[in-house]
Enzyme design. Structure first.
Site, mmCIF file in Angstrom:
data_model
loop_
_atom_site.group_PDB
_atom_site.id
_atom_site.type_symbol
_atom_site.label_atom_id
_atom_site.label_comp_id
_atom_site.label_asym_id
_atom_site.label_seq_id
_atom_site.Cartn_x
_atom_site.Cartn_y
_atom_site.Cartn_z
ATOM 1 N N ASP A 113 -1.110 -4.392 15.985
ATOM 2 C CA ASP A 113 -1.521 -3.027 15.635
ATOM 3 C C ASP A 113 -2.691 -2.599 16.438
ATOM 4 O O ASP A 113 -3.675 -2.910 15.973
ATOM 5 C CB ASP A 113 -1.660 -3.062 14.388
ATOM 6 C CG ASP A 113 -1.844 -1.413 14.021
ATOM 7 O OD1 ASP A 113 -1.594 -0.653 14.668
ATOM 8 O OD2 ASP A 113 -2.133 -1.094 12.519
ATOM 9 N N LYS A 122 6.253 -5.985 6.214
ATOM 10 C CA LYS A 122 5.995 -5.138 7.373
ATOM 11 C C LYS A 122 5.494 -5.951 8.543
ATOM 12 O O LYS A 122 4.767 -7.171 8.414
ATOM 13 C CB LYS A 122 4.343 -4.551 7.367
ATOM 14 C CG LYS A 122 3.766 -3.857 8.327
ATOM 15 C CD LYS A 122 2.449 -3.281 7.880
ATOM 16 C CE LYS A 122 1.829 -2.773 9.298
ATOM 17 N NZ LYS A 122 0.576 -1.947 8.741
ATOM 18 N N LYS A 145 -7.444 1.640 17.838
ATOM 19 C CA LYS A 145 -8.718 0.990 16.984
ATOM 20 C C LYS A 145 -9.635 0.418 17.743
ATOM 21 O O LYS A 145 -9.390 0.133 18.813
ATOM 22 C CB LYS A 145 -7.976 -0.311 16.036
ATOM 23 C CG LYS A 145 -7.018 0.025 14.960
ATOM 24 C CD LYS A 145 -6.659 -1.283 14.692
ATOM 25 C CE LYS A 145 -5.370 -0.934 13.538
ATOM 26 N NZ LYS A 145 -5.837 -0.349 12.352
ATOM 27 N N ARG A 163 3.981 2.414 7.367
ATOM 28 C CA ARG A 163 4.641 3.221 6.384
ATOM 29 C C ARG A 163 6.001 3.987 7.150
ATOM 30 O O ARG A 163 6.861 3.938 6.332
ATOM 31 C CB ARG A 163 3.857 4.242 5.860
ATOM 32 C CG ARG A 163 3.355 5.251 6.820
ATOM 33 C CD ARG A 163 2.154 6.139 6.185
ATOM 34 N NE ARG A 163 0.925 5.319 6.020
ATOM 35 C CZ ARG A 163 -0.340 5.752 5.722
ATOM 36 N NH1 ARG A 163 -0.450 6.819 5.088
ATOM 37 N NH2 ARG A 163 -1.392 4.925 5.766
ATOM 38 N N ASP A 183 -1.999 5.390 13.726
ATOM 39 C CA ASP A 183 -2.396 4.107 13.445
ATOM 40 C C ASP A 183 -2.043 3.868 11.958
ATOM 41 O O ASP A 183 -1.976 2.934 11.367
ATOM 42 C CB ASP A 183 -3.885 4.030 13.387
ATOM 43 C CG ASP A 183 -4.418 2.579 13.303
ATOM 44 O OD1 ASP A 183 -3.676 1.832 13.202
ATOM 45 O OD2 ASP A 183 -5.678 2.562 13.000
ATOM 46 N N ASP A 186 -0.661 -8.397 11.633
ATOM 47 C CA ASP A 186 -0.382 -6.985 10.944
ATOM 48 C C ASP A 186 1.326 -7.528 10.591
ATOM 49 O O ASP A 186 1.984 -6.507 10.235
ATOM 50 C CB ASP A 186 -0.289 -5.816 11.788
ATOM 51 C CG ASP A 186 -0.541 -4.455 11.200
ATOM 52 O OD1 ASP A 186 -0.781 -4.742 9.749
ATOM 53 O OD2 ASP A 186 -0.663 -3.393 11.550
ATOM 54 N N GLU A 193 0.969 3.558 11.055
ATOM 55 C CA GLU A 193 2.374 3.037 11.601
ATOM 56 C C GLU A 193 3.333 2.333 10.616
ATOM 57 O O GLU A 193 4.490 2.499 10.471
ATOM 58 C CB GLU A 193 2.517 2.538 13.095
ATOM 59 C CG GLU A 193 2.003 0.930 12.942
ATOM 60 C CD GLU A 193 0.722 0.558 12.130
ATOM 61 O OE1 GLU A 193 -0.134 1.357 12.129
ATOM 62 O OE2 GLU A 193 0.699 -0.796 11.734
#
Ligand code: BES
Ligand code: MN
Ligand code: ZN
Length: 477
Positions: free
Chosen positions: A249, A244, A256, A331, A327, A268, A329
């Site tokens: 993020d 990933k 967030k 996946r 959030d 992230d 994101e």
């Protein structure tokens, strides 16, 4: 950090690993009084005993009694971390390790902990030399390590350092394009192939997950493909790694909060850093395995054109996804990469992702949540590698009932699974895009440290890298 064998010119500062109070082999030159002193402290269970000479310092490390090899190895790594502080406090640039114990790999494990712990990220300090650890070289006495062990340790440590540094770079120095460039450089330097798809090519392919996440960003996405293909590989079909690469993020419009959440989200892309640095190590060791690594990368931002909760997007596979939280994101871009992996007809696919807070809540900082469809033999090998490196795995189930939680009213699936089983519903989402033996590693809880713990330094940890590399090194197709 540099590893080498000791020579006559080596400094006298040294670490002696000793085994038993009575029979321990002491360094020549220790006085009777000093030997007696060491024996007394060993009996008191003091495990690191410094002896100051006028011209040098010795550290006697008594080997602990442990129930397993894995625990012994880990205890030695931790002793290494303890020694790191003491050695740097004395500003010693170079130490030599002597293993007089019966555990052959003791010096290597101690050095590993010492080196892992000596890592620093000082790039943004205006006076880095003031903070810099003096320790630069770990030497081994001839009988305490073999040449291949030294080369392997060097490779592992370099890979961990590289992964940590990629994570520690903030977004303003590490956009998706910067990340792809960094992989290109790693490929050039260590000899693996790198191809980067830029925004146009990603659009042409139709990677709808990656592009949706990128909508709110000013910076373009990238999709990096790395490959190590030796002339004689053990595996006929490739092993594919996926990382990933969310370089930051914010959560997007599902923003967030800052403290203990968004404030660490430069990390992230830890999965991406982990697989990229693993490729570096694989190439340096010239592992006889055909391995491909994929990194979909972008930041996730609430820009003017950002995707919104309620949007329905079409993924690279053609599947439709109702986005109910921007959030969730990771996946989305991983789904596209997992679909891309099908073209290789892979033997095994392993993805590494800081995917869910749920995984972090469940097992905290001490293990990786994993799940997948690989066979039991592979799972057993992964678990064993995790135990050896003390980057341990906890397997979660992918029961079909969890799949019900990501069914959408208007699209094929949705990107959130409700309040329970969050790590697993994320895994079920990914499973949707696989058609081969696959394992998913959720490293959200382990990839970033806010305090130093043993040989884990503040910031990116590269946790999972040594497990993965160990697994690949012991892999037999
Ligand atoms: N990058 C986060 C997961 C994360 C959390 C990593 C904490 C490291 C530390 C991921 O993209 C995320 O935001 N996941 C959401 C999913 C939810 C909206 C379904 C989460 O876990 O809260
Ligand atoms: Mn997120
Ligand atoms: Zn994320």
């Amino acid at each position: 950090m540099e590893f080498k064998f000791s020579t006559k010119a080596s400094r006298k500062d040294a670490i002696y690993i000793i085994e038993d109070a009575k029979d321990a082999v002491y360094p020549t030159g220790l006085s009777d009084a000093e030997a007696e002193y060491v024996r007394r402290l060993v009996k008191e269970e003091v495990s690191i005993i410094p002896i100051n000479h006028y011209d040098s310092t010795l550290f006697m490390v008594s080997l602990p009694a442990c129930n397993s090899q894995e625990l012994l190895a880990e205890t030695l790594r931790k002793k290494g971390a303890d020694l790191c502080g003491r050695i740097n406090a004395l500003k010693l640039p170079d130490v030599t390790i002597h293993n007089t114990s019966s555990f052959g790999a003791a010096a290597i494990h101690l050095a590993e902990g010492l080196a892992l712990s000596n890592y620093q990220f000082l790039k943004y300090k205006t006076e880095p030399s003031k903070k810099e650890n003096r320790l630069k070289t770990i030497a081994f006495d001839k009988g305490s390590a073999t040449k291949p062990q030294l080369a392997e340790l060097q490779t592992v440590i370099d890979a961990v350092y590289a992964a940590r540094t990629l994570v520690n770079e903030p977004l303003n120095a590490m956009t998706a394009v910067d990340l792809a460039n960094a992989f290109e450089k790693m490929g050039k330097d260590s000899g693996f192939k790198v191809k980067v798809l830029h925004k146009k090519a990603i659009e042409k392919e139709g990677m709808g997950g990656l592009l949706a996440v990128n909508l709110g960003s000013q910076d373009p996405p990238t999709f990096t493909i790395m490959e190590h293909k030796p002339a004689k590989a053990l595996n006929a079909k490739p092993i594919v790694l996926v990382g990933k690469g969310v370089v930051y993020d914010t959560g997007g419009l599902s923003l967030k909060p800052t403290p203990n959440s968004m404030d660490r989200m430069k990390s992230d892309m830890s999965g991406a850093a982990l697989v990229g640095a693993t490729m570096q190590a694989i190439a340096q060791l010239n592992l006889p395995l055909h391995v491909i690594a994929l990194v979909p990368a972008t930041d996730n931002r609430p820009g003017e054109n950002a995707y919104v909760p309620g949007d329905v997007i079409t993924m690279y596979s053609g599947a439709t996804v109702e986005v109910l939280n921007t959030d969730a994101e990771g996946r989305l871009l991983l789904g596209d990469a997992l679909h891309w992996a099908k073209r290789y007809n892979p033997e095994l696919v392993l993805d590494f992702a800081t995917l869910t807070g749920a995984a972090s809540v469940a097992v905290g900082e001490h293990g990786i949540v994993c799940m997948g469809t690989a066979d039991e033999r592979v799972k057993t090998q992964l678990r064993a590698a995790g135990e050896r490196q003390y980057e341990r795995l906890v397997e979660y189930p992918l029961w079909s009932e969890y799949g019900e939680q990501i069914k959408s009213d208007i699209a094929d699936i949705k990107n959130v699974g409700g309040p329970s089983g969050g790590a697993i519903t994320a895994g079920k989402f990914l499973e949707h895009f696989t058609s081969y033996p696959w394992m998913h590693f959720d490293i959200a809880g382990v990839s970033f440290a806010t305090a130093k713990r043993n040989y884990q330094t503040i910031g990116g940890t590269a946790f999972g890298l040594r497990m993965l590399l160990d697994f690949l090194q012991s892999y037999t197709a």
